[in-house]
Scaffold this motif. Structure first.
Motif, PDB file in Angstrom:
ATOM      1  N   LEU A  34       1.890  -4.589   9.006  1.00 13.91           N
ATOM      2  CA  LEU A  34       0.821  -4.844   8.035  1.00 13.91           C
ATOM      3  C   LEU A  34      -0.553  -4.631   8.671  1.00 13.91           C
ATOM      4  N   LYS A  35      -0.733  -5.136   9.878  1.00 14.97           N
ATOM      5  CA  LYS A  35      -2.029  -4.977  10.552  1.00 14.97           C
ATOM      6  C   LYS A  35      -2.306  -3.522  10.893  1.00 14.97           C
ATOM      7  N   SER A  36      -1.266  -2.788  11.256  1.00 14.25           N
ATOM      8  CA  SER A  36      -1.424  -1.357  11.555  1.00 14.25           C
ATOM      9  C   SER A  36      -1.877  -0.596  10.312  1.00 14.25           C
ATOM     10  N   ILE A  37      -1.263  -0.917   9.178  1.00 14.76           N
ATOM     11  CA  ILE A  37      -1.649  -0.277   7.910  1.00 14.76           C
ATOM     12  C   ILE A  37      -3.091  -0.623   7.568  1.00 14.76           C
ATOM     13  N   PHE A  38      -3.469  -1.872   7.789  1.00 14.35           N
ATOM     14  CA  PHE A  38      -4.839  -2.310   7.507  1.00 14.35           C
ATOM     15  C   PHE A  38      -5.835  -1.536   8.372  1.00 14.35           C
ATOM     16  N   GLU A  39      -5.554  -1.428   9.655  1.00 12.85           N
ATOM     17  CA  GLU A  39      -6.479  -0.763  10.578  1.00 12.85           C
ATOM     18  C   GLU A  39      -6.638   0.724  10.269  1.00 12.85           C
ATOM     19  N   LYS A  40      -5.566   1.339   9.765  1.00 13.93           N
ATOM     20  CA  LYS A  40      -5.648   2.765   9.421  1.00 13.93           C
ATOM     21  C   LYS A  40      -6.555   3.011   8.221  1.00 13.93           C
ATOM     22  N   ASN A  41      -6.716   2.001   7.383  1.00  9.23           N
ATOM     23  CA  ASN A  41      -7.457   2.191   6.134  1.00  9.23           C
ATOM     24  C   ASN A  41      -8.866   1.612   6.145  1.00  9.23           C
ATOM     25  N   ILE A  42      -9.183   0.792   7.145  1.00  6.82           N
ATOM     26  CA  ILE A  42     -10.511   0.175   7.168  1.00  6.82           C
ATOM     27  C   ILE A  42     -11.506   1.149   7.804  1.00  6.82           C
ATOM     28  N   GLY A  54     -14.563   2.372   5.935  1.00  2.52           N
ATOM     29  CA  GLY A  54     -15.692   2.572   5.037  1.00  2.52           C
ATOM     30  C   GLY A  54     -15.299   3.148   3.694  1.00  2.52           C
ATOM     31  N   ASN A  55     -14.020   3.164   3.380  1.00  2.00           N
ATOM     32  CA  ASN A  55     -13.544   3.664   2.087  1.00  2.00           C
ATOM     33  C   ASN A  55     -14.014   2.725   0.982  1.00  2.00           C
ATOM     34  N   LYS A  56     -14.702   3.270  -0.031  1.00  2.00           N
ATOM     35  CA  LYS A  56     -15.249   2.450  -1.110  1.00  2.00           C
ATOM     36  C   LYS A  56     -14.146   1.685  -1.843  1.00  2.00           C
ATOM     37  N   ASN A  57     -13.052   2.374  -2.130  1.00  2.00           N
ATOM     38  CA  ASN A  57     -11.959   1.725  -2.851  1.00  2.00           C
ATOM     39  C   ASN A  57     -11.301   0.628  -2.020  1.00  2.00           C
ATOM     40  N   PHE A  58     -11.242   0.867  -0.707  1.00  2.85           N
ATOM     41  CA  PHE A  58     -10.666  -0.151   0.176  1.00  2.85           C
ATOM     42  C   PHE A  58     -11.581  -1.371   0.231  1.00  2.85           C
ATOM     43  N   ASP A  59     -12.896  -1.135   0.246  1.00  2.89           N
ATOM     44  CA  ASP A  59     -13.847  -2.250   0.226  1.00  2.89           C
ATOM     45  C   ASP A  59     -13.714  -3.057  -1.060  1.00  2.89           C
ATOM     46  N   MET A  60     -13.521  -2.353  -2.180  1.00  7.42           N
ATOM     47  CA  MET A  60     -13.321  -3.038  -3.456  1.00  7.42           C
ATOM     48  C   MET A  60     -12.035  -3.855  -3.444  1.00  7.42           C
ATOM     49  N   LEU A  61     -11.010  -3.270  -2.824  1.00  4.49           N
ATOM     50  CA  LEU A  61      -9.722  -3.953  -2.742  1.00  4.49           C
ATOM     51  C   LEU A  61      -9.848  -5.227  -1.910  1.00  4.49           C
ATOM     52  N   LEU A  62     -10.581  -5.150  -0.810  1.00  2.24           N
ATOM     53  CA  LEU A  62     -10.814  -6.334   0.020  1.00  2.24           C
ATOM     54  C   LEU A  62     -11.517  -7.423  -0.783  1.00  2.24           C
ATOM     55  N   ASN A 115     -11.541 -12.673   6.635  1.00  8.83           N
ATOM     56  CA  ASN A 115     -10.528 -11.917   7.377  1.00  8.83           C
ATOM     57  C   ASN A 115      -9.609 -11.216   6.389  1.00  8.83           C
ATOM     58  N   GLU A 116      -8.711 -10.417   6.949  1.00  8.83           N
ATOM     59  CA  GLU A 116      -7.864  -9.557   6.113  1.00  8.83           C
ATOM     60  C   GLU A 116      -6.579 -10.227   5.642  1.00  8.83           C
ATOM     61  N   PRO A 165      -8.770   1.037  -6.708  1.00 11.86           N
ATOM     62  CA  PRO A 165      -8.345   0.059  -5.689  1.00 11.86           C
ATOM     63  C   PRO A 165      -6.895  -0.395  -5.856  1.00 11.86           C
ATOM     64  N   VAL A 166      -6.448  -0.572  -7.115  1.00 12.24           N
ATOM     65  CA  VAL A 166      -5.061  -1.001  -7.338  1.00 12.24           C
ATOM     66  C   VAL A 166      -4.090   0.120  -6.959  1.00 12.24           C
ATOM     67  N   ALA A 167      -4.474   1.361  -7.258  1.00 16.47           N
ATOM     68  CA  ALA A 167      -3.638   2.501  -6.851  1.00 16.47           C
ATOM     69  C   ALA A 167      -3.519   2.545  -5.329  1.00 16.47           C
ATOM     70  N   LEU A 168      -4.628   2.265  -4.652  1.00 18.38           N
ATOM     71  CA  LEU A 168      -4.613   2.217  -3.192  1.00 18.38           C
ATOM     72  C   LEU A 168      -3.706   1.088  -2.713  1.00 18.38           C
ATOM     73  N   LEU A 169      -3.807  -0.076  -3.343  1.00 18.52           N
ATOM     74  CA  LEU A 169      -2.964  -1.224  -2.983  1.00 18.52           C
ATOM     75  C   LEU A 169      -1.486  -0.882  -3.109  1.00 18.52           C
ATOM     76  N   CYS A 170      -1.112  -0.262  -4.224  1.00 20.70           N
ATOM     77  CA  CYS A 170       0.304   0.080  -4.429  1.00 20.70           C
ATOM     78  C   CYS A 170       0.758   1.139  -3.427  1.00 20.70           C
ATOM     79  N   GLY A 171      -0.174   2.027  -3.037  1.00 14.83           N
ATOM     80  CA  GLY A 171       0.137   3.001  -1.988  1.00 14.83           C
ATOM     81  C   GLY A 171       0.397   2.312  -0.658  1.00 14.83           C
ATOM     82  N   LEU A 172      -0.373   1.278  -0.366  1.00 18.12           N
ATOM     83  CA  LEU A 172      -0.172   0.514   0.872  1.00 18.12           C
ATOM     84  C   LEU A 172       1.171  -0.221   0.849  1.00 18.12           C
ATOM     85  N   VAL A 173       1.546  -0.717  -0.336  1.00 23.21           N
ATOM     86  CA  VAL A 173       2.845  -1.395  -0.468  1.00 23.21           C
ATOM     87  C   VAL A 173       3.977  -0.409  -0.190  1.00 23.21           C
ATOM     88  N   LYS A 174       3.850   0.813  -0.734  1.00 20.29           N
ATOM     89  CA  LYS A 174       4.880   1.843  -0.503  1.00 20.29           C
ATOM     90  C   LYS A 174       4.943   2.217   0.976  1.00 20.29           C
TER      91      LYS A 174
END
Length: 399
Positions: free
Chosen positions: A114-122, A124-132, A140-141, A304-313
């Motif tokens: 989970l932390k590896s996936i988080f670090e790969k996506n953090i 400055g992505n606008k959608n990732f910031d919205m998801l956070l 924290n994450e 952001p939700v599409a990104l979230l579901c991509g992270l789940v996959k």
């Protein structure tokens, strides 16, 4: 205590002792919730069959069923799926000697993924910031990591996890009208809440009869609350979102008349009036934005939700690789692999699917109120589209 297991045992006994068309005991799949329940079920059936044999010692059919019962599949859904995967390990892409557990042994490795996936996506992505922001990650994450893990766990209860995630994303881009699942869900929830208003008013009115202080004021108070409950119920019947939103500002509740302090009925009156207020606030929370605002907010959340579901996959793929490396399966993963063997969408497994299904003349399930979507679909497939399915359950005992 409602007699579900007794009913199921009696059903099995009738099937295997039917005079005209008995079902061979070894061609039944009997699924219970725990290993202890499975042992109890087998014991009950054996005892009843033994009694039948004593009554009819010359009946060869009963003696045959007594012998075949030893080979009957009376087990938990987990045991059934694990055995199915072991029997077809090559098709499932696992080793036949895999270990099984609830996954707690892999929590540390799971968190690293989970932390590896988080670090790969953090980055400055606008959608990732919205998801956070949506996940409440102010400091924290961890909230986001927990969300990914929770959605992953929930998706494994579905027949097709990826399809479930894709459909979840689609809900954020389709029009928010009376065909939208969440529109329907919110109105159904609101209607239940509005009906509860009437119950609370009635209970308060019943209590007010035994309160002498401010009796007339209490009577008027109950009449006012009753009118409000009726109005809200009537408005919700139209299932018109904006009409419901426009009605909420007027749904205000005046202060309660003072009550007798030492009267127990005053406490009852106060309790139901407070519950009434909470229910009105719940309705206001549901209908706090008009339809166009709600649709606009949903569409803003789409990326952001599409990104979230991509992270789940992504987590799902990485976690399965980890399990394969450790020669380990969680119970949920074993169910997914077993379902894939039986799934009609998987043409490669058609012969195996037919062989497994043809091995059962009946599927009987205990504690059906606790099965998830995947298990329910599996039972349907195993019983030839439900034609040979018998279930017992009690919704009041649902976990």
């Amino acid at each position: 205590g409602s007699g579900k297991t007794a009913v199921l045992a009696e059903r099995v006994l009738r099937l295997i002792t039917d005079k005209l068309n008995p079902v061979s005991a070894d061609r039944l799949l009997i699924v219970t919730f725990t290993n202890d329940a499975a042992a109890e079920m087998r014991s009950r059936i054996e005892k009843k069959l033994y009694e039948k044999c004593l009554e009819n010692p010359a009946d060869r059919g009963l003696l045959r069923q007594k012998y075949l019962l030893q080979s009957a599949d009376i087990c938990t859904i987990d045991s059934f799926c694990i055995n199915l995967v072991r029997d077809n390990f090559e098709l499932c892409g696992v080793s036949p000697d895999f270990k099984v557990g609830d996954g707690s042994e892999l929590n540390e490795a799971k968190n690293l993924i989970l932390k590896s996936i988080f670090e790969k996506n953090i980055s400055g992505n606008k959608n990732f910031d919205m998801l956070l922001d949506m996940a409440g990650c102010n400091y924290n994450e961890q909230n986001l990591l927990n969300l990914i893990s929770d959605i992953y766990d929930y998706s494994l209860n579905m027949p097709f996890p990826d399809e479930f995630l894709n459909n979840l994303v689609d809900l954020y881009k389709i029009p928010f009208d009376n065909s939208h699942p969440w529109y329907k869900m919110m109105f159904n929830s609101a209607k239940e809440t509005a009906l509860a208003l009437k119950e609370h008013v009635k209970a308060a009115a019943d209590a007010s009869v035994f309160i002498e202080k401010n009796k007339e004021s209490l009577k008027r108070d109950c009449e006012t609350l009753s009118l409000l409950a009726d109005e809200l119920c009537d408005i919700l019947e139209f299932r018109d979102w904006d009409r419901a939103v426009n009605a909420m500002p007027a749904a205000n509740i005046a202060r309660s008349p003072s009550l007798e302090k030492d009267n127990p009925f005053s406490a009852v009156y106060k309790l139901h009036r407070e519950e009434f207020k909470k229910s009105v606030l719940k309705l206001k929370d549901i209908f706090d934005k008009n339809k166009s605002e709600t649709e606009r907010e949903l569409k803003m959340c789409f990326e952001p939700v599409a990104l979230l579901c991509g992270l789940v996959k992504e987590f799902s793929e990485e976690f399965f690789k980890l399990c394969a490396d450790k020669n380990y399966l969680t119970f949920a993963l074993s169910e997914q692999l077993a379902f894939n063997l039986l799934c009609e969408k998987n043409g490669e497994n058609a012969k195996i699917r037919e062989r497994i299904i043809s091995g059962y003349d009946g599927v009987l399930v205990d504690e059906f109120q606790d099965v998830n979507d995947l298990q329910s679909r599996m039972f349907e497939i195993l019983s030839d589209s439900g034609k040979r399915l018998f279930t017992v359950g009690d919704v009041k005992q649902s976990i």
